[in-house]
Write a protein that holds these residues in place. Structure first.
Motif, PDB file in Angstrom:
ATOM      1  N   LYS A  47       0.809  -1.222   0.000  1.00  0.00           N
ATOM      2  CA  LYS A  47       0.000   0.000   0.000  1.00  0.00           C
ATOM      3  C   LYS A  47       0.840   1.268   0.000  1.00  0.00           C
ATOM      4  CE  LYS A  47      -4.203  -1.975   1.888  1.00  0.00           C
ATOM      5  NZ  LYS A  47      -5.469  -1.725   2.569  1.00  0.00           N
ATOM      6  N   LEU A 264     -11.621  -8.372  -7.906  1.00  0.00           N
ATOM      7  CA  LEU A 264     -11.209  -7.147  -7.202  1.00  0.00           C
ATOM      8  C   LEU A 264     -10.483  -6.203  -8.155  1.00  0.00           C
ATOM      9  CD1 LEU A 264      -9.972  -8.408  -3.714  1.00  0.00           C
ATOM     10  CD2 LEU A 264     -12.269  -7.753  -4.448  1.00  0.00           C
ATOM     11  N   HIS A 265     -10.065  -6.715  -9.302  1.00  0.00           N
ATOM     12  CA  HIS A 265      -9.339  -5.895 -10.291  1.00  0.00           C
ATOM     13  C   HIS A 265     -10.219  -5.792 -11.545  1.00  0.00           C
ATOM     14  CE1 HIS A 265      -6.011  -4.053 -12.260  1.00  0.00           C
ATOM     15  NE2 HIS A 265      -5.179  -5.073 -12.415  1.00  0.00           N
ATOM     16  N   LYS A 296     -20.396  -6.413   8.015  1.00  0.00           N
ATOM     17  CA  LYS A 296     -19.088  -7.092   8.034  1.00  0.00           C
ATOM     18  C   LYS A 296     -19.223  -8.619   8.124  1.00  0.00           C
ATOM     19  CE  LYS A 296     -16.592  -3.458   7.595  1.00  0.00           C
ATOM     20  NZ  LYS A 296     -16.087  -3.197   6.260  1.00  0.00           N
ATOM     21  N   ARG A 301     -19.688  -7.411  -1.352  1.00  0.00           N
ATOM     22  CA  ARG A 301     -19.097  -6.084  -1.511  1.00  0.00           C
ATOM     23  C   ARG A 301     -19.797  -5.377  -2.648  1.00  0.00           C
ATOM     24  NH1 ARG A 301     -12.764  -4.831  -0.619  1.00  0.00           N
ATOM     25  NH2 ARG A 301     -12.875  -5.150   1.610  1.00  0.00           N
ATOM     26  N   MET A 302     -19.871  -4.081  -2.590  1.00  0.00           N
ATOM     27  CA  MET A 302     -20.481  -3.324  -3.676  1.00  0.00           C
ATOM     28  C   MET A 302     -19.486  -3.287  -4.831  1.00  0.00           C
ATOM     29  SD  MET A 302     -23.258  -1.715  -4.321  1.00  0.00           S
ATOM     30  CE  MET A 302     -23.941  -1.173  -2.769  1.00  0.00           C
ATOM     31  N   GLY A 304     -17.579  -2.477  -8.180  1.00  0.00           N
ATOM     32  CA  GLY A 304     -17.512  -1.216  -8.928  1.00  0.00           C
ATOM     33  C   GLY A 304     -17.391  -0.013  -8.008  1.00  0.00           C
ATOM     34  N   PHE A 305     -17.249  -0.275  -6.701  1.00  0.00           N
ATOM     35  CA  PHE A 305     -17.051   0.805  -5.729  1.00  0.00           C
ATOM     36  C   PHE A 305     -15.711   0.638  -5.026  1.00  0.00           C
ATOM     37  CE2 PHE A 305     -20.321   3.879  -4.568  1.00  0.00           C
ATOM     38  CZ  PHE A 305     -21.258   3.599  -5.537  1.00  0.00           C
ATOM     39  N   ARG A 308      -8.016   1.401  -4.606  1.00  0.00           N
ATOM     40  CA  ARG A 308      -6.835   1.487  -3.755  1.00  0.00           C
ATOM     41  C   ARG A 308      -6.254   2.901  -3.742  1.00  0.00           C
ATOM     42  NH1 ARG A 308      -2.960  -1.977  -2.083  1.00  0.00           N
ATOM     43  NH2 ARG A 308      -4.705  -3.062  -1.167  1.00  0.00           N
ATOM     44  N   TYR A 353     -21.157   5.186   5.778  1.00  0.00           N
ATOM     45  CA  TYR A 353     -20.174   4.094   5.633  1.00  0.00           C
ATOM     46  C   TYR A 353     -19.278   4.361   4.425  1.00  0.00           C
ATOM     47  CZ  TYR A 353     -18.380  -0.620   4.515  1.00  0.00           C
ATOM     48  OH  TYR A 353     -17.569  -1.693   4.208  1.00  0.00           O
ATOM     49  N   ARG A 357     -15.207   5.781   4.330  1.00  0.00           N
ATOM     50  CA  ARG A 357     -14.153   4.952   3.703  1.00  0.00           C
ATOM     51  C   ARG A 357     -13.747   5.459   2.332  1.00  0.00           C
ATOM     52  NH1 ARG A 357     -17.170   2.501   7.036  1.00  0.00           N
ATOM     53  NH2 ARG A 357     -16.401   0.908   8.485  1.00  0.00           N
ATOM     54  N   LEU A 359     -15.389   5.642  -0.507  1.00  0.00           N
ATOM     55  CA  LEU A 359     -15.724   4.659  -1.542  1.00  0.00           C
ATOM     56  C   LEU A 359     -16.604   5.321  -2.606  1.00  0.00           C
ATOM     57  CD1 LEU A 359     -16.619   1.669   0.846  1.00  0.00           C
ATOM     58  CD2 LEU A 359     -14.485   2.005  -0.422  1.00  0.00           C
ATOM     59  N   ASN A 362     -15.965   3.299  -9.342  1.00  0.00           N
ATOM     60  CA  ASN A 362     -14.714   3.277 -10.095  1.00  0.00           C
ATOM     61  C   ASN A 362     -15.000   3.034 -11.581  1.00  0.00           C
ATOM     62  OD1 ASN A 362     -14.872   0.382 -10.487  1.00  0.00           O
ATOM     63  ND2 ASN A 362     -14.288   0.166  -8.333  1.00  0.00           N
ATOM     64  N   ASP A 364     -15.061   0.626 -13.405  1.00  0.00           N
ATOM     65  CA  ASP A 364     -15.816  -0.557 -13.800  1.00  0.00           C
ATOM     66  C   ASP A 364     -17.305  -0.461 -13.503  1.00  0.00           C
ATOM     67  OD1 ASP A 364     -13.766  -2.012 -14.893  1.00  0.00           O
ATOM     68  OD2 ASP A 364     -13.087  -2.756 -12.951  1.00  0.00           O
TER      69      ASP A 364
HETATM   70  N1  CMC Z   1     -18.030  -2.449  -0.759  1.00  0.00           N
HETATM   71  C1  CMC Z   1     -18.113  -2.382   0.600  1.00  0.00           C
HETATM   72  N2  CMC Z   1     -17.079  -2.059   1.400  1.00  0.00           N
HETATM   73  C2  CMC Z   1     -15.899  -1.808   0.816  1.00  0.00           C
HETATM   74  C3  CMC Z   1     -15.733  -1.846  -0.570  1.00  0.00           C
HETATM   75  C4  CMC Z   1     -16.849  -2.188  -1.374  1.00  0.00           C
HETATM   76  N3  CMC Z   1     -16.748  -2.239  -2.701  1.00  0.00           N
HETATM   77  N4  CMC Z   1     -14.449  -1.547  -0.897  1.00  0.00           N
HETATM   78  C5  CMC Z   1     -13.827  -1.319   0.269  1.00  0.00           C
HETATM   79  N5  CMC Z   1     -14.710  -1.473   1.311  1.00  0.00           N
HETATM   80  C6  CMC Z   1     -14.426  -1.256   2.731  1.00  0.00           C
HETATM   81  C7  CMC Z   1     -13.647  -2.425   3.341  1.00  0.00           C
HETATM   82  O1  CMC Z   1     -14.502  -3.404   3.863  1.00  0.00           O
HETATM   83  C8  CMC Z   1     -12.836  -1.716   4.379  1.00  0.00           C
HETATM   84  O2  CMC Z   1     -13.696  -1.433   5.469  1.00  0.00           O
HETATM   85  P1  CMC Z   1     -13.117  -1.429   6.983  1.00  0.00           P
HETATM   86  O3  CMC Z   1     -12.113  -0.330   7.048  1.00  0.00           O
HETATM   87  O4  CMC Z   1     -14.334  -1.179   7.822  1.00  0.00           O
HETATM   88  O5  CMC Z   1     -12.529  -2.794   7.199  1.00  0.00           O
HETATM   89  C9  CMC Z   1     -12.470  -0.368   3.746  1.00  0.00           C
HETATM   90  O6  CMC Z   1     -13.556  -0.114   2.820  1.00  0.00           O
HETATM   91  C10 CMC Z   1     -11.135  -0.360   2.998  1.00  0.00           C
HETATM   92  O7  CMC Z   1     -11.170  -1.421   2.057  1.00  0.00           O
HETATM   93  P2  CMC Z   1      -9.894  -2.240   1.607  1.00  0.00           P
HETATM   94  O8  CMC Z   1     -10.351  -3.552   1.064  1.00  0.00           O
HETATM   95  O9  CMC Z   1      -8.869  -2.248   2.713  1.00  0.00           O
HETATM   96  O10 CMC Z   1      -9.343  -1.303   0.433  1.00  0.00           O
HETATM   97  P3  CMC Z   1      -8.305  -1.724  -0.655  1.00  0.00           P
HETATM   98  O11 CMC Z   1      -7.625  -0.492  -1.075  1.00  0.00           O
HETATM   99  O12 CMC Z   1      -7.466  -2.854  -0.161  1.00  0.00           O
HETATM  100  O13 CMC Z   1      -9.242  -2.312  -1.827  1.00  0.00           O
HETATM  101  C11 CMC Z   1     -10.597  -2.498  -3.737  1.00  0.00           C
HETATM  102  C12 CMC Z   1      -9.592  -1.630  -2.985  1.00  0.00           C
HETATM  103  C13 CMC Z   1     -10.819  -1.920  -5.128  1.00  0.00           C
HETATM  104  C14 CMC Z   1     -10.044  -3.930  -3.900  1.00  0.00           C
HETATM  105  C15 CMC Z   1     -11.932  -2.542  -2.952  1.00  0.00           C
HETATM  106  O14 CMC Z   1     -12.452  -1.244  -2.813  1.00  0.00           O
HETATM  107  C16 CMC Z   1     -12.977  -3.472  -3.577  1.00  0.00           C
HETATM  108  O15 CMC Z   1     -12.979  -4.663  -3.293  1.00  0.00           O
HETATM  109  N6  CMC Z   1     -13.874  -2.906  -4.473  1.00  0.00           N
HETATM  110  C17 CMC Z   1     -14.829  -3.744  -5.196  1.00  0.00           C
HETATM  111  C18 CMC Z   1     -14.142  -4.395  -6.386  1.00  0.00           C
HETATM  112  C19 CMC Z   1     -13.908  -3.427  -7.515  1.00  0.00           C
HETATM  113  O16 CMC Z   1     -14.778  -2.671  -7.913  1.00  0.00           O
HETATM  114  N7  CMC Z   1     -12.690  -3.486  -8.089  1.00  0.00           N
HETATM  115  C20 CMC Z   1     -12.325  -2.681  -9.252  1.00  0.00           C
HETATM  116  C21 CMC Z   1     -11.282  -1.647  -8.938  1.00  0.00           C
HETATM  117  S1  CMC Z   1     -11.125  -0.443 -10.275  1.00  0.00           S
HETATM  118  C22 CMC Z   1     -10.527  -1.356 -11.615  1.00  0.00           C
HETATM  119  C23 CMC Z   1      -9.089  -1.616 -11.478  1.00  0.00           C
HETATM  120  O17 CMC Z   1      -8.288  -0.755 -11.860  1.00  0.00           O
HETATM  121  O18 CMC Z   1      -8.736  -2.695 -10.990  1.00  0.00           O
END
Ligand code: CMC
Length: 423
Positions: A47, A264-265, A296, A301-302, A304-305, A308, A353, A357, A359, A362, A364
């Motif tokens: 990160k 997730l990507h 939790k 997970r939502m 498209g929301f 990183r 919420y 965070r 959120l 994105n 996608d």
């Molecule tokens: N829905 C609900 N809660 C979420 C979501 C979501 N989509 N994304 C993050 N959170 C929460 C997560 O539970 C955590 O909460 P807490 O602090 O209470 O534990 C907090 O937000 C931080 O999340 P994280 O997983 O530590 O964040 P990250 O930076 O590791 O993950 C992510 C980024 C894109 C993997 C994640 O936001 C996610 O899973 N999103 C949904 C999948 C998605 O749309 N991915 C496409 C990304 S854009 C295309 C690309 O370039 O890849």
């Protein structure tokens, strides 16, 4: 402005250089940390870890800024063609008209794939995911072009490998789609430009000439440009790390395709449409699904929301949302999941919420709705992401090679058993 940072361990202070990028971002250069202190850094998911210095893409997640080689994404998406952007990313400058024509011509000369590659399709089970096929077909290019295995290719040889990669990708992607339908394959035609040729191989009728809808060409161009690079994300880091072992371009890109596949990507674009369909089938109660995303104890997970790096808004999502409205309107399509998507976005943006965070939708969140309007099945969405990301992966692989970066090899903190012995 400080040019050094101090780290104090066991009473002793160590100094490390602070380096500043051209857009002002700062990094502590800890290359000598282990030698000097015996410590390593621990950073799950990298990160806070910069793995390289790169001159390709800049993004500022707080401000929602994305630039390729210094050009804002908004300008490129509005005014450039995908091939111009590919050239910009790979070679560092926007091409002149002559250079672009030459680039297009070189690509057109290599769009055919070896006829034997078609036999691979006979081996895949009928429902195999297009991303699995894409990854293995791209890796297989290295078997047909063994000269690509030479790590010390001349610039000219390396360039030919790059041109072949760009050229054959559209044909492979179109063939995967045609095979999934059980339709006869449509071969590339050199008279078409990159995007039109791809659309011809995907949607053309073999016996007729092809008149692509300019709105569809423009939407494809925009989508692919928005996906063309995104600095050191999961798949790009994979391409660089695989390439850092002197692995050939095709195998490195194939590894990137696998990394992109996960939901997730890049796999998120397929997951978003499936999620929206599920919510629709469930009666369209967006509040219920927002509550599930916040719970939790619920794995939902939502899709498209969240992102990183974008913690304010994703500039690509802004452009895509508008493009989505435009293309649906101009094609006269009324997709009920668009309404659900907008309701979800509205509800999430005002929910504590999601606000806490940071959120936001994105890239996608809306791209799948556009791809669907253009006639693609949801399993092809991530393949289209890969088609767009290809020039970025190539540019990053090339930069890593040109800069002679060392093999990628993170360390770890061992937490397993110690000193066990067999009886
Ligand atoms: N829905 C609900 N809660 C979420 C979501 C979501 N989509 N994304 C993050 N959170 C929460 C997560 O539970 C955590 O909460 P807490 O602090 O209470 O534990 C907090 O937000 C931080 O999340 P994280 O997983 O530590 O964040 P990250 O930076 O590791 O993950 C992510 C980024 C894109 C993997 C994640 O936001 C996610 O899973 N999103 C949904 C999948 C998605 O749309 N991915 C496409 C990304 S854009 C295309 C690309 O370039 O890849």
């Amino acid at each position: 402005m400080s040019t050094t940072a101090e780290i104090k361990i066991d009473g002793q202070t160590y100094e490390f250089p602070v380096i500043t990028g051209t857009e002002g971002e700062k990094a502590i250069d800890i290359s000598k940390l282990r030698d000097l202190t015996g410590h390593i850094t621990l950073d799950f998911g990298y990160k806070n870890t910069g793995s390289t210095k790169s001159a390709i893409t800049f993004l500022d997640g707080e401000q929602g800024v994305l630039k390729y080689r210094g050009y804002p994404i908004e300008e490129l998406a509005e005014k450039a063609s995908f091939l111009e952007v590919a050239y910009l990313l790979i070679y560092g400058e926007l091409p002149s008209k002559e250079t672009l024509d030459k680039f297009q011509k070189e690509i057109s000369m290599h769009t055919l794939i070896h006829e034997d590659m078609k036999k691979f399709f006979d081996g895949y089970p009928s429902k195999s995911h297009p991303m699995a096929q894409l990854s293995s077909l791209v890796c297989s290019l290295s078997t047909f072009y063994p000269e690509s295995l030479e790590p010390n290719q001349t610039e000219e040889e390396k360039n030919l490998t790059i041109i072949k990669m760009l050229a054959k990708m559209t044909t492979i992607v179109a063939f995967i789609y045609k095979k999934s339908l059980g339709h006869p394959l449509i071969y590339p035609k050199n008279k078409y430009d990159y995007i039109t040729n791809y659309l011809w191989m995907t949607f053309g009728q073999r016996t007729e000439d092809f008149e692509p809808n300019p709105k569809v060409v423009s939407a494809m161009n925009k989508l692919l440009i928005l996906h063309a690079d995104h600095e050191q994300n999961c798949s790009t880091s994979t391409v660089r790390i695989v390439g850092s072992s002197d692995c050939n371009l095709y195998a490195s890109i194939s590894a990137g395709i696998s990394a992109l596949w996960g939901p997730l990507h890049g796999g998120a674009n397929q997951a978003v449409i499936e999620m929206l369909e599920k919510i629709k089938a469930d009666g369209g109660d967006t509040d219920k699904w927002i509550a599930k995303a916040k719970d939790k104890n619920d794995p939902f997970r939502m899709m498209g929301f969240g992102h990183r790096v974008y913690k304010n808004f994703d500039p690509r999502a802004k452009i895509i949302k508008k493009a989505c409205d435009d293309i649906l309107e101009s094609l006269g399509i009324n997709d009920p999941v668009l309404e659900i998507a907008k309701k979800l976005e509205q509800a999430a943006l005002t929910d504590q919420y999601f606000i806490d965070r940071k959120l936001y939708p994105n890239v996608d969140f809306y791209s799948g709705i556009i791809y669907r309007a253009l006639g693609f099945p949801s399993e092809m969405f991530t393949v289209l992401f890969a088609l767009g990301r290809l020039p970025g992966w190539i540019a990053q692989w090339k930069e890593m090679r040109t800069n002679k970066e060392p093999i990628g090899r993170p360390r770890q903190v061992y937490v397993g058993d110690v000193d066990k012995h067999m009886k």
